[in-house]
Design a protein around this motif. Structure first.
Motif, PDB file in Angstrom:
ATOM      1  N   GLU A  85       0.825  -1.212   0.000  1.00 36.19           N
ATOM      2  CA  GLU A  85       0.000   0.000   0.000  1.00 36.19           C
ATOM      3  C   GLU A  85       0.856   1.258   0.000  1.00 36.19           C
ATOM      4  O   GLU A  85       0.521   2.236  -0.680  1.00 36.19           O
ATOM      5  CB  GLU A  85      -0.944   0.008   1.200  1.00 36.19           C
ATOM      6  N   VAL A  86       1.956   1.254   0.739  1.00 38.01           N
ATOM      7  CA  VAL A  86       2.854   2.414   0.746  1.00 38.01           C
ATOM      8  C   VAL A  86       3.370   2.679  -0.667  1.00 38.01           C
ATOM      9  O   VAL A  86       3.399   3.828  -1.130  1.00 38.01           O
ATOM     10  CB  VAL A  86       4.027   2.202   1.733  1.00 38.01           C
ATOM     11  N   ALA A  88       1.904   1.743  -3.481  1.00 31.87           N
ATOM     12  CA  ALA A  88       0.769   2.161  -4.315  1.00 31.87           C
ATOM     13  C   ALA A  88       0.439   3.634  -4.073  1.00 31.87           C
ATOM     14  O   ALA A  88       0.204   4.386  -5.027  1.00 31.87           O
ATOM     15  CB  ALA A  88      -0.449   1.279  -4.025  1.00 31.87           C
ATOM     16  N   ILE A  89       0.433   4.050  -2.831  1.00 33.18           N
ATOM     17  CA  ILE A  89       0.171   5.461  -2.512  1.00 33.18           C
ATOM     18  C   ILE A  89       1.248   6.334  -3.149  1.00 33.18           C
ATOM     19  O   ILE A  89       0.943   7.390  -3.701  1.00 33.18           O
ATOM     20  CB  ILE A  89       0.091   5.667  -0.986  1.00 33.18           C
ATOM     21  N   GLY A  90       2.487   5.882  -3.095  1.00 31.34           N
ATOM     22  CA  GLY A  90       3.580   6.613  -3.719  1.00 31.34           C
ATOM     23  C   GLY A  90       3.412   6.769  -5.219  1.00 31.34           C
ATOM     24  O   GLY A  90       3.949   7.695  -5.828  1.00 31.34           O
ATOM     25  N   ARG A  91       2.648   5.893  -5.820  1.00 29.28           N
ATOM     26  CA  ARG A  91       2.351   5.971  -7.259  1.00 29.28           C
ATOM     27  C   ARG A  91       1.073   6.759  -7.527  1.00 29.28           C
ATOM     28  O   ARG A  91       0.605   6.819  -8.657  1.00 29.28           O
ATOM     29  CB  ARG A  91       2.207   4.568  -7.844  1.00 29.28           C
ATOM     30  N   GLY A  92       0.485   7.302  -6.481  1.00 27.69           N
ATOM     31  CA  GLY A  92      -0.715   8.113  -6.656  1.00 27.69           C
ATOM     32  C   GLY A  92      -2.021   7.351  -6.554  1.00 27.69           C
ATOM     33  O   GLY A  92      -3.085   7.892  -6.884  1.00 27.69           O
ATOM     34  N   CYS A  93      -1.996   6.109  -6.096  1.00 30.45           N
ATOM     35  CA  CYS A  93      -3.228   5.327  -5.996  1.00 30.45           C
ATOM     36  C   CYS A  93      -4.114   5.847  -4.878  1.00 30.45           C
ATOM     37  O   CYS A  93      -3.640   6.206  -3.802  1.00 30.45           O
ATOM     38  CB  CYS A  93      -2.915   3.845  -5.763  1.00 30.45           C
ATOM     39  N   LYS A  94      -5.392   5.881  -5.148  1.00 27.34           N
ATOM     40  CA  LYS A  94      -6.401   6.325  -4.184  1.00 27.34           C
ATOM     41  C   LYS A  94      -7.162   5.158  -3.568  1.00 27.34           C
ATOM     42  O   LYS A  94      -7.724   5.278  -2.485  1.00 27.34           O
ATOM     43  CB  LYS A  94      -7.408   7.268  -4.851  1.00 27.34           C
ATOM     44  N   VAL A  95      -7.228   4.032  -4.298  1.00 28.45           N
ATOM     45  CA  VAL A  95      -7.938   2.857  -3.800  1.00 28.45           C
ATOM     46  C   VAL A  95      -7.148   1.590  -4.109  1.00 28.45           C
ATOM     47  O   VAL A  95      -6.305   1.567  -4.999  1.00 28.45           O
ATOM     48  CB  VAL A  95      -9.369   2.721  -4.392  1.00 28.45           C
ATOM     49  N   SER A  96      -7.474   0.568  -3.347  1.00 27.06           N
ATOM     50  CA  SER A  96      -6.918  -0.761  -3.552  1.00 27.06           C
ATOM     51  C   SER A  96      -8.095  -1.711  -3.731  1.00 27.06           C
ATOM     52  O   SER A  96      -9.117  -1.569  -3.053  1.00 27.06           O
ATOM     53  CB  SER A  96      -6.096  -1.149  -2.321  1.00 27.06           C
ATOM     54  N   GLN A  97      -7.964  -2.669  -4.646  1.00 23.04           N
ATOM     55  CA  GLN A  97      -9.056  -3.599  -4.938  1.00 23.04           C
ATOM     56  C   GLN A  97      -8.546  -5.029  -4.918  1.00 23.04           C
ATOM     57  O   GLN A  97      -7.419  -5.295  -5.336  1.00 23.04           O
ATOM     58  CB  GLN A  97      -9.623  -3.338  -6.326  1.00 23.04           C
ATOM     59  N   VAL A  98      -9.383  -5.943  -4.460  1.00 25.01           N
ATOM     60  CA  VAL A  98      -9.038  -7.366  -4.447  1.00 25.01           C
ATOM     61  C   VAL A  98     -10.331  -8.166  -4.523  1.00 25.01           C
ATOM     62  O   VAL A  98     -11.391  -7.691  -4.122  1.00 25.01           O
ATOM     63  CB  VAL A  98      -8.226  -7.736  -3.174  1.00 25.01           C
ATOM     64  N   ASP A  99     -10.249  -9.359  -5.072  1.00 26.50           N
ATOM     65  CA  ASP A  99     -11.377 -10.281  -4.959  1.00 26.50           C
ATOM     66  C   ASP A  99     -10.864 -11.586  -4.386  1.00 26.50           C
ATOM     67  O   ASP A  99      -9.711 -11.953  -4.573  1.00 26.50           O
ATOM     68  CB  ASP A  99     -12.127 -10.463  -6.291  1.00 26.50           C
ATOM     69  N   GLY A 113      -9.139  -2.959   6.599  1.00 25.60           N
ATOM     70  CA  GLY A 113      -9.879  -1.772   6.180  1.00 25.60           C
ATOM     71  C   GLY A 113     -10.603  -1.896   4.855  1.00 25.60           C
ATOM     72  O   GLY A 113     -11.204  -0.936   4.375  1.00 25.60           O
ATOM     73  N   PHE A 114     -10.560  -3.065   4.236  1.00 22.54           N
ATOM     74  CA  PHE A 114     -11.291  -3.278   2.988  1.00 22.54           C
ATOM     75  C   PHE A 114     -12.773  -3.453   3.296  1.00 22.54           C
ATOM     76  O   PHE A 114     -13.141  -4.007   4.330  1.00 22.54           O
ATOM     77  CB  PHE A 114     -10.789  -4.535   2.269  1.00 22.54           C
ATOM     78  N   GLU A 115     -13.609  -3.001   2.387  1.00 20.32           N
ATOM     79  CA  GLU A 115     -15.052  -3.182   2.495  1.00 20.32           C
ATOM     80  C   GLU A 115     -15.537  -4.036   1.335  1.00 20.32           C
ATOM     81  O   GLU A 115     -15.049  -3.889   0.213  1.00 20.32           O
ATOM     82  CB  GLU A 115     -15.768  -1.841   2.451  1.00 20.32           C
ATOM     83  N   ILE A 116     -16.486  -4.920   1.618  1.00 20.24           N
ATOM     84  CA  ILE A 116     -17.079  -5.718   0.551  1.00 20.24           C
ATOM     85  C   ILE A 116     -17.972  -4.795  -0.273  1.00 20.24           C
ATOM     86  O   ILE A 116     -18.872  -4.156   0.262  1.00 20.24           O
ATOM     87  CB  ILE A 116     -17.879  -6.902   1.116  1.00 20.24           C
ATOM     88  N   VAL A 117     -17.694  -4.720  -1.577  1.00 22.36           N
ATOM     89  CA  VAL A 117     -18.476  -3.863  -2.467  1.00 22.36           C
ATOM     90  C   VAL A 117     -19.310  -4.679  -3.455  1.00 22.36           C
ATOM     91  O   VAL A 117     -20.099  -4.116  -4.208  1.00 22.36           O
ATOM     92  CB  VAL A 117     -17.577  -2.844  -3.221  1.00 22.36           C
ATOM     93  N   GLY A 118     -19.132  -5.986  -3.417  1.00 20.20           N
ATOM     94  CA  GLY A 118     -19.914  -6.866  -4.277  1.00 20.20           C
ATOM     95  C   GLY A 118     -19.646  -8.310  -3.918  1.00 20.20           C
ATOM     96  O   GLY A 118     -18.629  -8.626  -3.297  1.00 20.20           O
ATOM     97  N   THR A 135     -10.108   2.469   0.548  1.00 27.16           N
ATOM     98  CA  THR A 135      -9.626   3.805   0.215  1.00 27.16           C
ATOM     99  C   THR A 135      -8.265   3.980   0.875  1.00 27.16           C
ATOM    100  O   THR A 135      -8.123   3.720   2.071  1.00 27.16           O
ATOM    101  CB  THR A 135     -10.612   4.882   0.725  1.00 27.16           C
ATOM    102  N   LEU A 136      -7.289   4.356   0.082  1.00 24.11           N
ATOM    103  CA  LEU A 136      -5.932   4.539   0.581  1.00 24.11           C
ATOM    104  C   LEU A 136      -5.741   5.999   0.988  1.00 24.11           C
ATOM    105  O   LEU A 136      -6.275   6.898   0.375  1.00 24.11           O
ATOM    106  CB  LEU A 136      -4.908   4.174  -0.498  1.00 24.11           C
ATOM    107  N   SER A 137      -4.972   6.197   2.038  1.00 24.45           N
ATOM    108  CA  SER A 137      -4.661   7.559   2.469  1.00 24.45           C
ATOM    109  C   SER A 137      -3.197   7.647   2.832  1.00 24.45           C
ATOM    110  O   SER A 137      -2.540   6.647   3.118  1.00 24.45           O
ATOM    111  CB  SER A 137      -5.533   7.944   3.673  1.00 24.45           C
ATOM    112  N   LYS A 138      -2.687   8.862   2.799  1.00 22.40           N
ATOM    113  CA  LYS A 138      -1.264   9.070   3.116  1.00 22.40           C
ATOM    114  C   LYS A 138      -1.053   9.088   4.602  1.00 22.40           C
ATOM    115  O   LYS A 138      -1.859   9.417   5.383  1.00 22.40           O
ATOM    116  CB  LYS A 138      -0.782  10.390   2.500  1.00 22.40           C
TER     117      LYS A 138
END
Length: 138
Positions: A85-86, A88-99, A113-118, A135-138
Motif C-alpha cells: 500500500e505504501v 501504491a500510494i507513492g504511485r498516486g493510488c487512491k484505492v486498492s481492490q481485491v477479490d 480496512g477493505f469493504e465488501i463492495v460486491g 480507500t488509501l490515504s497518506k
C-alpha cells in the motif's frame, strides 16, 4: 468470420486482448501506464509470502496474496499488504481492490480496512466470491 475455442494457455492471444483493452482505455480516458507492483518476503532464501498486482488509473489492483501456512497468523500478511500500500500510494493510488473466495479469507482483508463492495453467492460446486475495496490515504 471464424471462431476458435482454445483449451490451453494462450499468452500471445491474452497479450493482444489486453493491449486492445489498454488502447480502448487510452481512447476513453487518456494515457495511463500500468505498472506491476509486488512485495515478497523471504526467510533464509525461501519465498514465504507475497503480494502481487498492478497500479493503473489511481487503483492498486491486487491479483494475488499468499503466505506460507507456517507463517499465517504471524502478521506477515498484514506487513506485506502495508508495504504494498505504501508503494501504491507513492504511485498516486487512491484505492486498492481485491477479490477473494469465501474459503480464502475475506475477513483478513476486512481487518485491513477493505469493504465488501460486491459478491457472488456460493452455489453447488463453487464457493462464494467477494469483491473488496479500500480507500488509501497518506
Amino acid at each position: 468470420m471464424k471462431f476458435q475455442v482454445i483449451n490451453e494457455e494462450a499468452p500471445l492471444l491474452v497479450n493482444v486482448l489486453v493491449e486492445g483493452v489498454r488502447q480502448h482505455l487510452h481512447d476513453q480516458i487518456g494515457d495511463e501506464a500500468t505498472q506491476p507492483l509486488s512485495v515478497a518476503a523471504h526467510d533464509n532464501g525461501e519465498l514465504i509470502g507475497g503480494v502481487s498486482g498492478r497500479t493503473i488509473y489511481g487503483n492498486f489492483l491486487i491479483e494475488v496474496v499468499w503466505v506460507d501456512k507456517r507463517y499465517r497468523g504471524t502478521g506477515l500478511g498484514r506487513k506485506l499488504m502495508a508495504l504494498a500500500e505504501v508503494q501504491a500510494i507513492g504511485r498516486g493510488c487512491k484505492v486498492s481492490q481485491v477479490d477473494t473466495l469465501s474459503i480464502q479469507v475475506p475477513l483478513f482483508y476486512q481487518k485491513l480496512g477493505f469493504e465488501i463492495v460486491g459478491d457472488i453467492p456460493e452455489f453447488p460446486g463453487s464457493p462464494g466470491r467477494y469483491f473488496l475495496m479500500k480507500t488509501l490515504s497518506k
